[in-house]
Motif scaffolding. Structure first.
Motif, PDB file in Angstrom:
ATOM      1  N   SER A 179      22.908  29.292 -29.615  1.00 49.42           N
ATOM      2  CA  SER A 179      22.259  28.481 -30.650  1.00 49.42           C
ATOM      3  C   SER A 179      21.852  27.119 -30.114  1.00 49.42           C
ATOM      4  CB  SER A 179      23.201  28.311 -31.847  1.00 49.42           C
ATOM      5  OG  SER A 179      23.568  29.559 -32.391  1.00 49.42           O
ATOM      6  N   LYS A 182      18.698  27.500 -27.954  1.00 44.07           N
ATOM      7  CA  LYS A 182      17.503  27.726 -28.767  1.00 44.07           C
ATOM      8  C   LYS A 182      17.041  26.430 -29.438  1.00 44.07           C
ATOM      9  CE  LYS A 182      18.298  32.613 -29.841  1.00 44.07           C
ATOM     10  NZ  LYS A 182      18.548  33.605 -30.917  1.00 44.07           N
ATOM     11  N   MET A 217      16.903  30.874 -35.360  1.00 40.57           N
ATOM     12  CA  MET A 217      18.094  30.266 -34.775  1.00 40.57           C
ATOM     13  C   MET A 217      19.167  30.040 -35.836  1.00 40.57           C
ATOM     14  SD  MET A 217      19.253  26.778 -34.722  1.00 40.57           S
ATOM     15  CE  MET A 217      21.006  26.615 -34.405  1.00 40.57           C
TER      16      MET A 217
END
Length: 421
Positions: A179, A182, A217
Motif C-alpha cells: 500500500s 502504491k 489502493m
C-alpha cells in the motif's frame, strides 16, 4: 550439550515463548560480562566445551554453569545466534549501549562490528531526515525524478520487519509495504504531472488515472492498517504540504516553439530600466480562468484552496471517500494539532503555525465536506422553500453534536497563559 542448550534457548526467544525477551538479553549480557578468575587458565571455547562434556559423564548438565568460562561461552553463542533477528531490531539508544560494552568488544568483535555498521547507517538516515525536515518549508520540489526530496518516514518499532513474525503479522506487514509503494507511486506521478506544462485536458486524463489507482489502493488496504496509513498520510502531508509544485526550465523550453522570441522576451525583462510592474503570479494553463459568468463561482470551489502538493492529498481523500480511514485520519489530525499547540517554545513558531494551519485545513475538509452541496450555492435554490428547510434542519442537528476541536478551551488557555498560539 552446550550447543544443544543454546539452540533450545534461542528457539524459545525467537518464538517469543519466554516471559520477557529484554530480560533474557539482560541475563546474557550479564553472563558475558562476568570476570574470569585470575588463577584459572584461559581455555579456548571449543576446548572448554569438550572438557565439560567429558567431565559431566552421565549427569550432562552438572557443572554446565559452574565456571565463569562456561557462562561466557553460553552467552557468546546465544548472542551470536540472536544477532540478526533480535539484536539488529533493538532501539537506537540500546544498540549504542550494547556496542560500547567492553565484554562485547572482547568476546564478540564480529557481532559488534556488524551492529556498529547498522548503528552508523541509522545515524545517517536520521541526520538526512532531520535536515530535510528543517529545509522542507523553503524548498520547491520539481517534477523531475532526478531530484527526489521525498522521504518515507520510518519508525523502527512500527515499520521493522522483525516485529512481524507470525503469519497474520507477516500478511499485515506485506500489505503495508504494498500500500505504501502504491501511494508513493501515485504521489510521484502527480508531481510529474503538475511539474510539467501540460494541456489541461491532457492533465485531467492523467489525474483521472491517479484517482482510479487511489481507489484500488484503498480497497486493498487491510482494516488493521488504517491507523498506520493515517500516520503515513499525515507525515507526508507535513513534509511536502507547504511546498509548491513548479515546472522546471527544461519542461518550459520543451513547450516553446520560437526560441528567438523567447530570448527577446527574456532581454526585455532583464534589461535595466525595463518594465516596473512585474507580476509575481505563475503563468499556468487553466481552462477555469476564461472570462465567463461562471468564472467567479468556480474560483470558490473547495479545490481552489488546496494548491501545490495539497491538491494530491485533497484528491486522494475526495476520491477514496472512506469512512473508516476518515475516522482514523481525524483522530490523527486532532492529536497532532493538540501536540503542536502545547509547545510553548517561541523558536520555530512561524513554521509551527503554518503546519497547524495545514492540518486544520484538512481537518475542516473531513468535518465539513459531507455537507458540501453544489446545488445549495445556486441563486435559484436559495429561494426554494424545500431546500432552505432541509438546510435549517441539518444545521440544527449539527449544533447538537460535539465539536471535533474545543475552540473555547483553546481560547481560554491562551487567555490564561497570555499567548495567542
Amino acid at each position: 550439550t552446550l550447543n544443544r542448550l543454546v539452540g533450545i534457548y534461542t528457539t524459545l526467544i525467537l518464538h517469543q515463548l519466554v516471559p520477557s525477551v529484554p530480560l533474557e538479553l539482560h541475563l546474557l549480557v550479564r553472563l558475558l560480562s562476568l570476570n574470569t578468575d585470575s588463577g584459572t587458565r584461559n581455555v579456548p571455547f571449543e576446548e572448554a566445551d569438550a572438557k565439560e562434556s567429558v567431565s559431566a559423564g552421565i549427569i550432562k548438565f552438572r557443572g554446565l554453569f559452574s565456571t565463569t568460562r562456561s557462562c561466557r561461552v553460553f552467552a557468546s553463542r546465544a548472542l551470536t545466534e540472536l544477532e540478526t533477528p533480535v539484536l539488529s531490531s533493538l532501539g537506537h539508544v540500546v544498540l549504542r549501549k550494547l556496542v560500547e560494552l567492553p565484554s562485547m568488544k572482547e568476546v564478540l568483535p564480529d557481532v559488534v562490528g556488524s551492529l556498529r555498521r547498522l548503528f552508523d547507517e541509522r545515524n545517517r538516515v536520521l541526520d538526512r531526515a532531520e535536515s530535510l525536515e528543517g529545509a522542507v518549508v523553503g524548498m520547491s520540489i520539481t517534477g523531475s525524478s532526478n531530484t527526489p526530496f521525498l522521504t518515507v518516514p520510518f519508525d523502527e518499532n512500527r515499520d521493522s520487519k522483525h516485529n512481524y513474525r507470525s503469519r497474520d503479522r507477516t500478511l499485515l506487514f506485506n500489505n503495508r509495504e504494498e500500500s505504501r509503494d502504491k501511494f508513493m507511486f501515485q504521489l510521484r506521478a502527480f508531481q510529474e504531472i503538475r511539474g510539467t506544462v501540460l494541456d489541461p485536458a491532457q492533465a485531467d486524463v492523467y489525474i483521472s488515472d491517479i484517482k482510479v489507482a487511489c481507489r484500488e489502493m484503498m480497497h486493498g488496504l487491510l482494516p488493521g492498517n488504517m491507523g498506520w496509513f493515517a500516520g503515513l498520510f499525515t507525515n507526508l502531508l507535513l513534509q511536502i504540504g507547504l511546498v509548491a509544485v513548479e515546472e522546471t526550465d527544461k519542461d518550459v523550453l520543451k513547450q516553446v516553439a520560437d526560441k528567438d522570441r523567447l530570448k527577446k522576451l527574456h532581454r526585455r525583462f532583464t534589461a535595466k530600466g525595463g518594465q516596473k510592474n512585474k507580476s509575481s503570479q505563475r503563468l499556468v494553463l487553466d481552462n477555469n480562468n476564461k472570462s465567463s459568468p461562471t468564472a467567479s463561482s468556480s474560483s470558490l470551489q473547495p479545490e481552489h484552496f488546496f494548491s501545490g502538493h495539497q491538491e494530491f492529498f485533497f484528491i486522494f481523500l475526495r476520491t477514496v471517500d472512506s469512512y473508516q480511514f476518515s475516522i482514523h485520519l481525524r483522530r490523527r489530525l486532532v492529536g497532532l494539532i493538540n501536540e503542536m499547540n502545547s509547545v510553548a517554545d517561541a523558536r520555530g513558531l512561524e513554521n509551527r503555525v503554518l503546519r497547524i494551519q495545514l492540518l486544520a485545513k484538512f481537518l475542516g475538509m473531513l468535518v465539513f465536506s459531507p455537507h458540501w452541496n453544489s446545488t445549495s450555492t445556486d441563486a435559484i435554490n436559495k429561494t426554494n422553500a424545500a431546500v432552505m428547510a432541509d438546510s435549517k434542519e441539518a444545521l440544527a442537528h449539527l449544533n447538537c453534536t460535539t465539536p471535533i476541536l474545543n475552540l473555547r478551551a483553546y481560547i481560554e488557555e491562551c487567555w490564561r497563559n497570555g499567548r495567542l498560539v
